[in-house]
Design a protein around this motif. Structure first.
Motif, short mmCIF file in Angstrom:
data_model
loop_
_atom_site.label_atom_id
_atom_site.label_comp_id
_atom_site.label_asym_id
_atom_site.label_seq_id
_atom_site.Cartn_x
_atom_site.Cartn_y
_atom_site.Cartn_z
N ARG A 11 0.88 -1.29 0.00
CA ARG A 11 0.03 0.05 0.02
C ARG A 11 0.92 1.31 -0.06
NH1 ARG A 11 -2.48 2.67 4.22
NH2 ARG A 11 -1.71 1.18 5.53
N HIS A 12 1.96 1.10 0.89
CA HIS A 12 2.97 2.21 0.63
C HIS A 12 4.25 1.80 0.93
CE1 HIS A 12 3.53 1.86 5.18
NE2 HIS A 12 2.04 1.79 5.04
N ALA A 13 5.41 2.75 0.53
CA ALA A 13 6.64 2.28 0.54
C ALA A 13 7.53 2.83 1.93
CB ALA A 13 7.26 2.82 -0.62
N PHE A 14 6.74 2.84 2.96
CA PHE A 14 7.40 3.46 4.20
C PHE A 14 7.54 2.41 5.35
CE2 PHE A 14 5.48 6.56 1.54
CZ PHE A 14 6.69 7.48 1.40
N ALA A 15 8.48 2.67 6.40
CA ALA A 15 8.81 1.97 7.34
C ALA A 15 8.83 2.71 8.57
CB ALA A 15 9.89 0.99 7.36
N VAL A 16 8.41 2.40 9.71
CA VAL A 16 8.77 3.10 10.96
C VAL A 16 10.26 2.82 11.61
CG1 VAL A 16 8.08 3.54 13.49
CG2 VAL A 16 6.19 3.06 11.66
N ASP A 17 10.79 4.16 11.42
CA ASP A 17 12.26 3.92 12.11
C ASP A 17 12.24 4.12 13.59
OD1 ASP A 17 15.33 3.60 11.35
OD2 ASP A 17 15.29 5.59 12.13
N HIS A 18 13.27 3.22 14.05
CA HIS A 18 13.32 3.41 15.55
C HIS A 18 15.05 3.28 15.81
CE1 HIS A 18 13.06 -0.91 15.38
NE2 HIS A 18 13.23 -0.86 16.61
N CYS A 19 15.41 3.46 17.20
CA CYS A 19 16.76 3.36 17.55
C CYS A 19 16.59 2.04 18.42
CB CYS A 19 17.22 4.56 18.39
SG CYS A 19 18.93 4.39 19.07
N HIS A 20 17.44 1.23 18.02
CA HIS A 20 17.53 -0.03 18.93
C HIS A 20 18.19 -0.02 20.10
CE1 HIS A 20 16.18 -2.66 15.24
NE2 HIS A 20 16.77 -1.67 14.37
N LYS A 21 18.83 0.77 20.08
CA LYS A 21 19.60 0.72 21.64
C LYS A 21 18.45 1.97 22.52
CE LYS A 21 24.17 1.04 20.24
NZ LYS A 21 24.61 -0.35 20.08
N THR A 22 17.99 2.79 22.05
CA THR A 22 17.21 3.57 23.03
C THR A 22 15.56 3.13 23.01
OG1 THR A 22 16.83 5.58 21.34
CG2 THR A 22 18.78 5.54 22.84
N MET A 23 15.40 2.41 21.98
CA MET A 23 13.90 2.23 21.77
C MET A 23 13.09 3.17 21.67
SD MET A 23 13.44 -1.17 21.21
CE MET A 23 14.59 -2.74 21.37
N THR A 24 13.45 4.18 20.87
CA THR A 24 12.54 5.53 20.65
C THR A 24 12.28 5.66 18.82
OG1 THR A 24 14.56 6.84 20.57
CG2 THR A 24 13.36 6.78 22.45
N VAL A 25 11.05 5.85 18.72
CA VAL A 25 10.62 5.89 17.52
C VAL A 25 11.28 7.31 16.70
CG1 VAL A 25 8.86 6.31 15.72
CG2 VAL A 25 8.83 4.31 17.64
N ARG A 26 12.02 7.40 15.90
CA ARG A 26 12.41 8.65 14.80
C ARG A 26 11.34 8.76 13.88
NH1 ARG A 26 18.38 6.37 15.19
NH2 ARG A 26 17.71 4.75 13.74
N GLY A 27 10.51 8.16 13.26
CA GLY A 27 9.48 8.49 12.39
C GLY A 27 9.37 7.57 11.19
N TRP A 28 8.26 7.94 10.38
CA TRP A 28 8.47 7.38 9.04
C TRP A 28 9.44 7.77 8.12
CZ3 TRP A 28 4.94 3.67 8.42
CH2 TRP A 28 3.74 3.57 9.10
N VAL A 29 9.92 6.85 7.24
CA VAL A 29 10.74 7.18 6.19
C VAL A 29 10.70 5.76 5.31
CG1 VAL A 29 12.80 7.99 7.83
CG2 VAL A 29 12.66 5.69 7.34
N CYS A 30 11.35 6.02 4.22
CA CYS A 30 11.11 4.90 2.96
C CYS A 30 11.98 3.80 3.26
CB CYS A 30 11.46 5.46 1.72
SG CYS A 30 13.23 5.75 1.10
N MET A 31 11.50 2.81 2.68
CA MET A 31 12.31 1.46 2.87
C MET A 31 13.84 1.84 2.62
SD MET A 31 9.71 -0.78 4.02
CE MET A 31 8.31 -1.32 3.90
N PHE A 32 14.11 2.14 1.53
CA PHE A 32 15.48 2.47 1.05
C PHE A 32 16.14 3.14 2.38
CE2 PHE A 32 13.84 1.61 -3.29
CZ PHE A 32 14.25 0.32 -3.26
N CYS A 33 15.68 4.31 2.73
CA CYS A 33 16.50 5.39 3.64
C CYS A 33 16.63 4.65 4.81
CB CYS A 33 15.77 6.66 3.70
SG CYS A 33 16.19 7.69 2.11
N ASN A 34 15.71 3.72 5.32
CA ASN A 34 15.62 2.85 6.56
C ASN A 34 16.71 1.81 6.43
OD1 ASN A 34 14.57 2.57 9.26
ND2 ASN A 34 13.50 0.56 8.38
N SER A 35 16.94 1.37 5.38
CA SER A 35 18.00 0.36 5.00
C SER A 35 19.37 1.13 5.24
CB SER A 35 17.88 -0.34 3.89
OG SER A 35 16.67 -1.23 3.90
#
Length: 156
Positions: free
Chosen positions: A109-133
């Protein structure tokens, strides 16, 4: 000039990114350090992951417990912060329509993922799959990002 490649065991391959740069004893290889919480656990505490191999264990870098916490965090964020209509990635500025027109993510439906910091477990927000990777490939490191920008600007 002809380049040749040999398939070497992981222990004999060059460490290009500085990951797992310490030599581990045979006993330590039966355990693994979680890249999120820093704890050292037996391999069965990490899910199998075929796409990338850390060391030679074929396991994800984040332990199952931290992975569950991250999954719950993302699920809750998606519930309370649905992706806006006509959203564009804050990094590359592409929209889902841009990706669909390029033949990418057609089954989504869309090309986006929720990005988060694995160390602090905080969400940074929506970004595209490529930028998240891409952020994952540079280990979510602002220093690596700065060096990457410097490198890209070298011949600009």
């Amino acid at each position: 000039m002809l380049l040749t490649y040999s398939i070497l065991p992981m222990s004999h391959q060059p460490n290009l990114f500085g990951w797992n740069s310490e030599e581990l004893s045979e006993n330590e290889c039966k355990t693994k350090e979680c890249s999120a919480c820093g704890g050292r656990f037996s391999l069965d505490k990490f899910r199998k992951y075929q796409a990338r191999k850390n060391c030679e264990d074929g396991r994800r870098g984040v332990c199952k417990s931290c992975e569950r916490k991250g999954d719950l965090l993302i699920k809750e964020y998606k519930k309370t912060n649905p992706i806006p209509d006509n959203f564009s990635c804050p990094i590359c500025l592409k929209t889902t329509e841009d990706y669909h027109n390029a033949g990418r993510f057609l089954n989504r439906r869309h090309a986006f993922a929720v990005d988060h910091c694995h160390k602090t477990m905080t969400v940074r927000g929506w970004v595209c799959m490529f930028c998240n990777s891409a952020m994952g490939y540079i280990q979510d490191s602002p220093d690596n990002a700065r060096r990457m920008i410097e490198f890209l600007n070298k011949d600009a």
